[in-house]
Structures are given as C-alpha cells and as structure tokens.
Write a protein that holds these residues in place. Structure first.
Motif, PDB file in Angstrom:
ATOM      1  N   ARG A 106       8.918  19.466  -8.439  1.00 37.53           N
ATOM      2  CA  ARG A 106       7.473  19.270  -8.579  1.00 37.53           C
ATOM      3  C   ARG A 106       7.047  18.267  -7.509  1.00 37.53           C
ATOM      4  N   ILE A 107       6.032  18.626  -6.734  1.00 38.32           N
ATOM      5  CA  ILE A 107       5.653  17.883  -5.539  1.00 38.32           C
ATOM      6  C   ILE A 107       4.171  17.515  -5.580  1.00 38.32           C
ATOM      7  N   ALA A 108       3.834  16.370  -4.984  1.00 42.68           N
ATOM      8  CA  ALA A 108       2.453  15.975  -4.735  1.00 42.68           C
ATOM      9  C   ALA A 108       2.408  15.323  -3.360  1.00 42.68           C
ATOM     10  N   ILE A 109       1.241  15.370  -2.743  1.00 39.07           N
ATOM     11  CA  ILE A 109       1.031  14.719  -1.450  1.00 39.07           C
ATOM     12  C   ILE A 109      -0.024  13.641  -1.663  1.00 39.07           C
ATOM     13  N   ILE A 110       0.308  12.418  -1.263  1.00 36.56           N
ATOM     14  CA  ILE A 110      -0.629  11.320  -1.437  1.00 36.56           C
ATOM     15  C   ILE A 110      -0.899  10.631  -0.101  1.00 36.56           C
ATOM     16  N   GLN A 111      -1.941   9.831  -0.110  1.00 38.49           N
ATOM     17  CA  GLN A 111      -2.242   8.944   1.001  1.00 38.49           C
ATOM     18  C   GLN A 111      -2.239   7.546   0.399  1.00 38.49           C
ATOM     19  N   ASP A 112      -1.344   6.699   0.882  1.00 37.11           N
ATOM     20  CA  ASP A 112      -1.261   5.358   0.306  1.00 37.11           C
ATOM     21  C   ASP A 112      -2.485   4.537   0.703  1.00 37.11           C
ATOM     22  N   PRO A 113      -2.678   3.358   0.114  1.00 40.29           N
ATOM     23  CA  PRO A 113      -3.873   2.569   0.412  1.00 40.29           C
ATOM     24  C   PRO A 113      -4.027   2.185   1.891  1.00 40.29           C
ATOM     25  N   THR A 114      -2.975   2.289   2.688  1.00 41.88           N
ATOM     26  CA  THR A 114      -3.074   1.989   4.122  1.00 41.88           C
ATOM     27  C   THR A 114      -3.492   3.209   4.926  1.00 41.88           C
ATOM     28  N   GLY A 115      -3.552   4.396   4.275  1.00 40.55           N
ATOM     29  CA  GLY A 115      -3.944   5.634   4.954  1.00 40.55           C
ATOM     30  C   GLY A 115      -2.790   6.529   5.340  1.00 40.55           C
ATOM     31  N   ALA A 116      -1.544   6.097   5.076  1.00 37.13           N
ATOM     32  CA  ALA A 116      -0.368   6.904   5.443  1.00 37.13           C
ATOM     33  C   ALA A 116      -0.122   8.000   4.408  1.00 37.13           C
ATOM     34  N   ALA A 117       0.085   9.219   4.891  1.00 40.02           N
ATOM     35  CA  ALA A 117       0.388  10.349   4.004  1.00 40.02           C
ATOM     36  C   ALA A 117       1.893  10.424   3.767  1.00 40.02           C
ATOM     37  N   ILE A 118       2.260  10.807   2.543  1.00 35.21           N
ATOM     38  CA  ILE A 118       3.674  10.949   2.159  1.00 35.21           C
ATOM     39  C   ILE A 118       3.759  11.948   1.013  1.00 35.21           C
ATOM     40  N   GLY A 119       4.862  12.649   0.943  1.00 36.60           N
ATOM     41  CA  GLY A 119       5.113  13.528  -0.191  1.00 36.60           C
ATOM     42  C   GLY A 119       5.961  12.802  -1.218  1.00 36.60           C
ATOM     43  N   TRP A 120       5.646  13.000  -2.467  1.00 38.54           N
ATOM     44  CA  TRP A 120       6.478  12.525  -3.576  1.00 38.54           C
ATOM     45  C   TRP A 120       6.934  13.767  -4.320  1.00 38.54           C
ATOM     46  N   MET A 121       8.170  13.733  -4.812  1.00 39.82           N
ATOM     47  CA  MET A 121       8.643  14.895  -5.562  1.00 39.82           C
ATOM     48  C   MET A 121       9.619  14.490  -6.646  1.00 39.82           C
ATOM     49  N   THR A 122       9.534  15.190  -7.762  1.00 41.80           N
ATOM     50  CA  THR A 122      10.557  15.108  -8.795  1.00 41.80           C
ATOM     51  C   THR A 122      11.433  16.331  -8.571  1.00 41.80           C
ATOM     52  N   PRO A 123      12.609  16.101  -7.970  1.00 43.95           N
ATOM     53  CA  PRO A 123      13.490  17.233  -7.664  1.00 43.95           C
ATOM     54  C   PRO A 123      13.961  17.930  -8.940  1.00 43.95           C
ATOM     55  N   ASN A 124      14.309  19.202  -8.814  1.00 40.88           N
ATOM     56  CA  ASN A 124      14.894  19.909  -9.953  1.00 40.88           C
ATOM     57  C   ASN A 124      16.146  19.195 -10.419  1.00 40.88           C
ATOM     58  N   THR A 125      16.841  18.527  -9.485  1.00 45.95           N
ATOM     59  CA  THR A 125      17.944  17.657  -9.844  1.00 45.95           C
ATOM     60  C   THR A 125      17.296  16.328 -10.199  1.00 45.95           C
ATOM     61  N   PRO A 126      17.370  15.870 -11.434  1.00 48.43           N
ATOM     62  CA  PRO A 126      16.613  14.704 -11.855  1.00 48.43           C
ATOM     63  C   PRO A 126      16.889  13.468 -11.003  1.00 48.43           C
ATOM     64  N   ALA A 127      15.820  12.679 -10.809  1.00 50.30           N
ATOM     65  CA  ALA A 127      15.942  11.397 -10.114  1.00 50.30           C
ATOM     66  C   ALA A 127      16.336  10.340 -11.119  1.00 50.30           C
ATOM     67  N   SER A 128      17.221   9.440 -10.743  1.00 51.95           N
ATOM     68  CA  SER A 128      17.600   8.332 -11.623  1.00 51.95           C
ATOM     69  C   SER A 128      16.830   7.085 -11.206  1.00 51.95           C
ATOM     70  N   SER A 129      16.546   6.211 -12.155  1.00 50.37           N
ATOM     71  CA  SER A 129      15.779   4.991 -11.867  1.00 50.37           C
ATOM     72  C   SER A 129      16.628   3.939 -11.233  1.00 50.37           C
TER      73      SER A 129
END
Length: 129
Positions: A106-129
């Motif tokens: 599951r993916i989203a594309i964001i722009q951080d408060p500085t204006g930089a774009a980045i993709g965030w994703m929760t991979p099908n392989t779970p992410a660990s904290s």
C-alpha cells in the motif's frame, strides 16, 4: 524478509526512454531488467543477480507532462493509513492518497513540509518498528 519502519525500501526510475535506461544500467551497473505487465502498462524491475534493486516506469503518459525524468524513493512504514494521518497533522501535503499495488503493498505519495516529495509504503512484507 521484513522491512524496518522508517527505512528506504524501494527506488524507481521514471524515464521517457526505457530502452536507453535498460542499456545504461546494464552496461554501468550490471543490472538486468524484467518486465511485469500491469494495468497501466509494463513495469520494469532492475535486478542485480537474483536481488531486485529497483523499478522503472515509462513516463510517456499525459499525466507526466512537464515532469523531468528522475529517480524516486519510497520509505517503508508500518501502517500507511495511520502514518499519512500523522504526516498531515505535521504539515505534509498528500499528493496521492494511499492506494494498493499488487505484489508490492500500500503506497502514498506525500510532500513534506519543506516541499520535498517522497513515497511511503507499507510493503506486503510487514514493516517492523
């Protein structure tokens, strides 16, 4: 393989010349390329030996008009929907709300408060904290 929350997970080349990119990465990095049929067209995966090291998309569709070719990175997060709410609260702009990609996550594309774009994703392989 479990991806760690908050680490870079995937890199993607966005190009208008897939053939030239394949040739360049093959000759200079030793990467091979395989195509995966997707509803929007073929998605290409770069491999170094048996390891997947990145992806490539053709940018010749109208939605990419005016956008220069570039590499784009994705960071693994443990819960994309919760993290996007948190990002909004912290001043991020969501350029593309969370969406599902078969075999990736599951993916989203964001722009951080500085204006930089980045993709965030929760991979099908779970992410660990």
């Amino acid at each position: 393989m479990t991806m760690q929350h908050g680490t870079f997970h995937w890199n993607e080349l966005m190009t208008r010349d897939v053939a030239a990119a394949k040739e360049f990465c093959g000759k200079t990095l030793g990467w091979t390329v395989s195509g995966m049929p997707m509803p929007e067209g073929t998605y290409f995966v770069f491999q170094s030996g048996e390891s997947m090291v990145g992806g490539m998309m053709d940018m010749n569709a109208p939605q990419f008009e005016g956008m220069p070719p570039h590499w784009f990175a994705y960071i693994a997060v443990d819960d994309i929907d919760a993290r996007i709410k948190q990002a909004k609260a912290e001043g991020a702009k969501v350029l593309r709300e969370p969406f599902d990609v078969d075999m990736a996550g599951r993916i989203a594309i964001i722009q951080d408060p500085t204006g930089a774009a980045i993709g965030w994703m929760t991979p099908n392989t779970p992410a660990s904290s």
